[in-house]
Design a protein around this motif. Structure first.
Motif, PDB file in Angstrom:
ATOM      1  N   LEU A  40       0.831  -1.205   0.000  1.00  0.00           N
ATOM      2  CA  LEU A  40       0.000   0.000   0.000  1.00  0.00           C
ATOM      3  C   LEU A  40       0.869   1.261   0.000  1.00  0.00           C
ATOM      4  O   LEU A  40       0.555   2.254  -0.650  1.00  0.00           O
ATOM      5  CB  LEU A  40      -0.936   0.014   1.209  1.00  0.00           C
ATOM      6  N   GLU A  41       1.991   1.211   0.729  1.00  0.00           N
ATOM      7  CA  GLU A  41       2.930   2.357   0.738  1.00  0.00           C
ATOM      8  C   GLU A  41       3.451   2.615  -0.673  1.00  0.00           C
ATOM      9  O   GLU A  41       3.493   3.760  -1.151  1.00  0.00           O
ATOM     10  CB  GLU A  41       4.119   2.070   1.674  1.00  0.00           C
ATOM     11  N   ASN A  42       3.806   1.535  -1.362  1.00  0.00           N
ATOM     12  CA  ASN A  42       4.291   1.660  -2.756  1.00  0.00           C
ATOM     13  C   ASN A  42       3.215   2.245  -3.657  1.00  0.00           C
ATOM     14  O   ASN A  42       3.490   3.097  -4.500  1.00  0.00           O
ATOM     15  CB  ASN A  42       4.739   0.301  -3.294  1.00  0.00           C
ATOM     16  N   ALA A  43       1.979   1.792  -3.431  1.00  0.00           N
ATOM     17  CA  ALA A  43       0.865   2.314  -4.223  1.00  0.00           C
ATOM     18  C   ALA A  43       0.684   3.807  -3.981  1.00  0.00           C
ATOM     19  O   ALA A  43       0.456   4.587  -4.912  1.00  0.00           O
ATOM     20  CB  ALA A  43      -0.409   1.556  -3.878  1.00  0.00           C
ATOM     21  N   ARG A  54       8.347   9.201  -0.136  1.00  0.00           N
ATOM     22  CA  ARG A  54       8.452   8.182   0.931  1.00  0.00           C
ATOM     23  C   ARG A  54       8.170   8.797   2.307  1.00  0.00           C
ATOM     24  O   ARG A  54       7.466   8.217   3.144  1.00  0.00           O
ATOM     25  CB  ARG A  54       9.848   7.548   0.898  1.00  0.00           C
ATOM     26  N   GLU A  55       8.734  10.058   2.476  1.00  0.00           N
ATOM     27  CA  GLU A  55       8.565  10.733   3.776  1.00  0.00           C
ATOM     28  C   GLU A  55       7.084  11.037   4.038  1.00  0.00           C
ATOM     29  O   GLU A  55       6.586  10.856   5.141  1.00  0.00           O
ATOM     30  CB  GLU A  55       9.374  12.035   3.840  1.00  0.00           C
ATOM     31  N   ASN A  62       1.926   9.423   6.932  1.00  0.00           N
ATOM     32  CA  ASN A  62       0.494   9.117   6.869  1.00  0.00           C
ATOM     33  C   ASN A  62       0.051   8.489   8.197  1.00  0.00           C
ATOM     34  O   ASN A  62       0.626   7.501   8.649  1.00  0.00           O
ATOM     35  CB  ASN A  62       0.246   8.122   5.705  1.00  0.00           C
ATOM     36  N   PRO A  63      -0.974   9.073   8.864  1.00  0.00           N
ATOM     37  CA  PRO A  63      -1.385   8.570  10.185  1.00  0.00           C
ATOM     38  C   PRO A  63      -1.750   7.088  10.189  1.00  0.00           C
ATOM     39  O   PRO A  63      -1.415   6.373  11.138  1.00  0.00           O
ATOM     40  CB  PRO A  63      -2.601   9.427  10.519  1.00  0.00           C
ATOM     41  N   ALA A  74      -9.721   4.271  -1.957  1.00  0.00           N
ATOM     42  CA  ALA A  74      -9.553   2.812  -1.891  1.00  0.00           C
ATOM     43  C   ALA A  74      -8.337   2.457  -1.063  1.00  0.00           C
ATOM     44  O   ALA A  74      -8.367   1.548  -0.203  1.00  0.00           O
ATOM     45  CB  ALA A  74      -9.423   2.237  -3.302  1.00  0.00           C
ATOM     46  N   LEU A  75      -7.213   3.188  -1.291  1.00  0.00           N
ATOM     47  CA  LEU A  75      -5.980   2.929  -0.514  1.00  0.00           C
ATOM     48  C   LEU A  75      -6.213   3.214   0.970  1.00  0.00           C
ATOM     49  O   LEU A  75      -5.775   2.472   1.843  1.00  0.00           O
ATOM     50  CB  LEU A  75      -4.822   3.804  -1.025  1.00  0.00           C
ATOM     51  N   SER A  76      -6.915   4.350   1.200  1.00  0.00           N
ATOM     52  CA  SER A  76      -7.219   4.725   2.583  1.00  0.00           C
ATOM     53  C   SER A  76      -8.068   3.639   3.270  1.00  0.00           C
ATOM     54  O   SER A  76      -7.816   3.283   4.424  1.00  0.00           O
ATOM     55  CB  SER A  76      -7.941   6.066   2.580  1.00  0.00           C
ATOM     56  N   ASP A  77      -9.055   3.123   2.521  1.00  0.00           N
ATOM     57  CA  ASP A  77      -9.904   2.053   3.081  1.00  0.00           C
ATOM     58  C   ASP A  77      -9.079   0.804   3.397  1.00  0.00           C
ATOM     59  O   ASP A  77      -9.277   0.155   4.435  1.00  0.00           O
ATOM     60  CB  ASP A  77     -11.022   1.679   2.091  1.00  0.00           C
TER      61      ASP A  77
END
Lengths: 344, 87
Positions: A241-244, A252-253, A258-259, B10-13
């Motif tokens: 998901l990070e890569n997405a 990256r930072e 992201n919370p 979608a990513l957030s979900d």
């Protein structure tokens, strides 16, 4: 005066010595009072020391000799039964020597007098027969002399009987003592027999519980392995998901700030940390249990030996002393003798 | 723009779903630990009780033996006294 290692070299029972040391250290130390602190005294309980102290010097000497003699004969791992047997033999030897001495000095002297008087009586009887045959007067005086001698013999026999009775009374006392020591040893045997089964069961239980604790540890480790797999899978999906997110023009930072990502990372770390803590806690507990079990195991080993040793002894005849019998009476056929009252 | 928003949502979900999953895993870890603690605590209590009984037996046997030893020693002293009185 002497140290434990020296005493152990001589094959002393460590438990007994430990007790004597404990007595020594527990304010029961008589050295300061300038009292008898011989080795024989040190092995005695404080109550027995009190008895010892009030004995006459002659009795003290006898007691010291017997105690020393018993101590020299006790093997390294002597049990109470062995001690009772040795004490019985030692007391018998002492008493027997004493009785022999007594007979040697008193009875044999009496017997010599009796023999001499009997010879005189026989000689007078010969003279009486001779005078009668030759019809010489004066026989009545000789008969009177012979009767006087016979009376003396009778008196001496009575005196000898008194010594005989005394001897037999001492032998009876000896039997009572042997019975008492039998009873003491039998009591220990009985207690050991009573304890043997529950003690073995407890030792087995301890082993089983230890295994159960190990098993609980293994079960937890297996569960941890599953959870770790879940966390690793979560980590992979989070990375995906990070890569997405980075593909959507985020640095990256920015992604790391992201919370949600931060929360997931925190939870994954927390899961690993919790498993490590649980593992460490269980390991510490297992070590504590192992150490307690090892400690009690070391303590139980000599007791187990004692229980086995005593349990193998036939209760009906823990001590026998073939020597304890009278020369003139069948005292060993006497009914069980009552236990005599104790001193003090 | 709308597709972008949809994609972000979608990513957030998915991230929210991972959070929930992580929470579930951590709850599971805590339950595993609590269950193991409960199990081991019961075993430890039983072990302590058994150790207590073993120690008591050891002490009882030592005491019995010591008592018997003392009684035998006393019989020596009584014997010495008896011999002395009957000299």
């Amino acid at each position: 005066m002497f140290d434990s290692s020296q005493r152990l070299d001589r094959g002393d029972d460590p438990d007994r010595l430990q007790n004597s040391d404990a007595r020594h250290e527990s304010g029961d130390d008589s050295r300061e009072k300038g009292e008898d602190m011989s080795e024989e005294m040190l092995i005695l309980s404080s109550k027995n020391r009190s008895i010892f102290k009030r004995l006459t010097d002659r009795a003290k000497k006898t007691a010291r000799n017997i105690i020393r003699s018993v101590k020299d004969k006790i093997p390294g791992k002597a049990d109470v039964c062995a001690k009772a047997q040795i004490v019985t033999n030692e007391l018998y030897t002492h008493r027997h020597e004493r009785i022999q001495l007594h007979w040697g000095k008193e009875v044999e002297a009496i017997q010599m007098q009796i023999d001499a008087l009997q010879a005189s009586a026989k000689s007078i009887q010969g003279q009486i027969d001779d005078f009668r045959k030759r019809k010489i007067p004066g026989v009545d005086d000789m008969i009177l002399s012979k009767r006087t001698i016979e009376m003396q013999i009778h008196n001496l026999e009575t005196q000898k009987d008194k010594y005989q009775s005394k001897y037999e009374a001492e032998q009876d006392k000896m039997i009572i003592g042997a019975n008492e020591r039998n009873r003491i040893a039998s009591e220990v045997i009985r207690r050991c027999k009573d304890k043997m089964e529950p003690f073995e069961r407890d030792l087995e239980t301890l082993e089983k519980r230890k295994k159960s604790v190990d098993l609980a540890g293994e079960k937890l480790e297996a569960k941890h392995a599953e959870r770790k797999k879940d966390l690793d899978d979560l980590e992979e999906r989070k990375t995906a998901l990070e890569n997405a997110l980075m593909m959507g023009n985020k640095s990256r930072e920015e992604v790391k700030r992201n919370p949600s990502v931060k929360a997931i990372e925190k939870m994954i770390a927390s899961g690993h940390k919790e498993m490590q803590k649980q593992k460490a806690d269980l390991l510490r507990l297992r070590n504590e249990i192992d150490s307690q079990i090892a400690e009690v195991g070391a303590q139980a080993a000599p007791t187990r030996d004692k229980l086995f040793r005593y349990s193998r002894i036939k209760e009906e005849a823990p001590i026998t002393n073939e020597n304890v019998k009278d020369r003139n009476r069948k005292v060993h056929n006497l009914p069980p003798l009552p236990i005599r009252p104790r001193i003090g | 723009m709308s597709t972008d928003n949809q994609s972000k949502q979608a990513l957030s979900d998915q991230l929210e779903a991972l959070i929930k999953e992580a929470e579930k895993i951590n709850r599971g870890i805590e339950e595993d630990g609590s269950q193991a603690t409960k199990e081991v605590d019961a075993l430890v209590a039983d072990i302590q009780e058994t150790i207590g009984r073993i120690k008591q037996t050891c002490a009882d046997i030592d005491n019995s033996e010591q008592e018997a030893n003392d009684n035998i020693d006393r019989s020596i002293l009584e014997e010495a006294e008896f011999m002395d009185n009957n000299e």
